[in-house]
Design an enzyme around this catalytic site. Structure first.
Site, PDB file in Angstrom:
ATOM      1  N   GLU A  81       5.440  -1.113  -0.529  1.00  0.00           N
ATOM      2  CA  GLU A  81       5.089  -2.500  -0.770  1.00  0.00           C
ATOM      3  C   GLU A  81       4.718  -2.714  -2.230  1.00  0.00           C
ATOM      4  O   GLU A  81       4.147  -3.742  -2.595  1.00  0.00           O
ATOM      5  CB  GLU A  81       3.971  -2.976   0.151  1.00  0.00           C
ATOM      6  N   CYS A 113       2.576  -0.615   5.532  1.00  0.00           N
ATOM      7  CA  CYS A 113       2.341   0.827   5.459  1.00  0.00           C
ATOM      8  C   CYS A 113       3.252   1.674   6.335  1.00  0.00           C
ATOM      9  O   CYS A 113       3.122   2.900   6.348  1.00  0.00           O
ATOM     10  CB  CYS A 113       0.880   1.131   5.786  1.00  0.00           C
ATOM     11  N   HIS A 237      -2.033   6.642  11.091  1.00  0.00           N
ATOM     12  CA  HIS A 237      -2.124   5.963   9.803  1.00  0.00           C
ATOM     13  C   HIS A 237      -3.571   5.937   9.325  1.00  0.00           C
ATOM     14  O   HIS A 237      -4.493   5.690  10.098  1.00  0.00           O
ATOM     15  CB  HIS A 237      -1.579   4.536   9.912  1.00  0.00           C
TER      16      HIS A 237
END
Length: 349
Positions: A81, A113, A237
């Protein structure tokens, strides 16, 4: 058809900034922040580092770790990103740098992400279909956080590249299956031309992170009829240190299963590289036959889960490129002024 990870490589900038140095500027309580975020410091890019240079370094490590002929790579996909160009792919830069050009297909991915794991899934499909021999999937970011925003304490820099293939003799880890869970949940966003992202504060946890991490994880285990105790390791994550630990506990995984891949306290959140960095750190420590459960999360929002089994090949390639632990070692600490300069927060008219 069997498909999996032929090789992997990571890159982390040497510069770091401690949470205390950021908190001092904004008058925040560093002890409270560290206890809540479970992050002690984060990586900072050098002045000449960006997503493209990080992706190149990770990709070079992945190619050299297994001694691959880069001309076999038919697809290069970079998830991020923070691509350096709004119009000009990062992936063509990477392909040229590793010697994969002319490459059959290259493109940049964006899904917050989890763009890197989306690239892995795409490479899996292309390899399995016979369209390409090897695919190079990268998750890399120079994560952005506005000055004084909560994100500034965790937004870090780093990346991981995975070479995906289907020749069983070459596989360091077999990807048994993958499962995704996706909805339109605007918990985090950045409009075109805006330098920093915005977020929905407490809504980034629920219904953002936990709904999608748990949804993808449960779907993966139901699909394979597995349970947490069937795995030796787990990776989730890592936007901070608290969320992956809580998600693991909610799903029934133990602290021992997630500890090897939980690098966020010393690294921060590398966004598209976050879950992949945890997988790389885990692969650095596994033995043949070990199973890894991994779930990436991307705001917007979605989760990608993977069930991975390590093969004997891991022992042949593991030490041929820097490990995540080696990349985390010997940091150079920056104060806030140097950090702001490196991150481009100081702009000269």
């Amino acid at each position: 058809m069997t498909v999996g990870i032929v090789s992997y490589g990571a890159y982390i900038p040497r510069y770091r900034i401690k949470i205390e140095d950021i908190a001092r500027v904004w008058g925040d309580d560093a002890d409270i922040l560290k206890a809540g975020l479970k992050v002690n410091e984060k990586s900072v890019p050098d002045v000449d580092e960006d997503t493209a240079t990080i992706a190149v370094e990770a990709a070079r490590s992945a190619v050299s770790r297994a001694g691959l002929d880069a001309q076999r790579i038919g697809a290069v996909y970079t998830g991020s990103e923070s691509h350096p160009y709004a119009v000009k792919p990062t992936s063509t830069i990477v392909a040229e740098a590793v010697g994969a050009t002319p490459v059959l297909t290259a493109a940049d991915f964006e899904f917050a992400c989890k763009a890197g794991t989306a690239a892995i899934q795409t490479c899996m499909g292309m390899v399995s279909s016979g369209m390409i021999d090897l695919g190079l999937a990268i998750g890399a970011d120079v994560a952005q956080g506005a000055p004084g925003d909560a994100l500034e304490y965790t937004a870090a820099a780093g990346g991981v590249a995975c070479v995906i293939g289907n020749k069983e003799s070459e596989l360091a880890a077999i990807i048994e299956d993958t499962y995704s869970f996706t909805t339109d949940t605007p918990d985090f966003w950045r409009r075109e031309g805006m330098p920093y992202p915005e977020h929905g504060g407490r809504f980034t946890g629920e219904p953002g992170y936990f709904k999608h991490v748990l949804g993808a994880s449960k779907g993966m285990m139901e699909k394979l009829d597995t349970k947490p105790e069937d795995y030796d390791y787990a990776v989730f994550h890592q936007p901070n240190g608290k969320f992956p630990m809580r998600a693991a506990a909610m799903l029934g995984f133990t602290k021992e299963q997630i500890k090897p891949g939980l690098v966020v306290p010393r690294l921060g959140n590398t966004y598209s590289g976050s879950c992949m960095m945890g997988i790389a750190a885990t692969l650095d420590q596994t033995e043949p036959g070990d199973r890894i459960f991994a779930t990436a999360f991307g705001s917007g929002a979605g989760g990608d889960s993977f069930s991975i089994t390590v093969t004997d090949r891991i022992e042949e390639i593991r030490n041929n490129a820097p490990t995540v632990e080696e990349l985390l070692a010997d940091p150079i600490y920056a104060d806030y002024a140097m950090y702001a300069k490196h991150k481009g927060k100081i702009r000269i008219a």
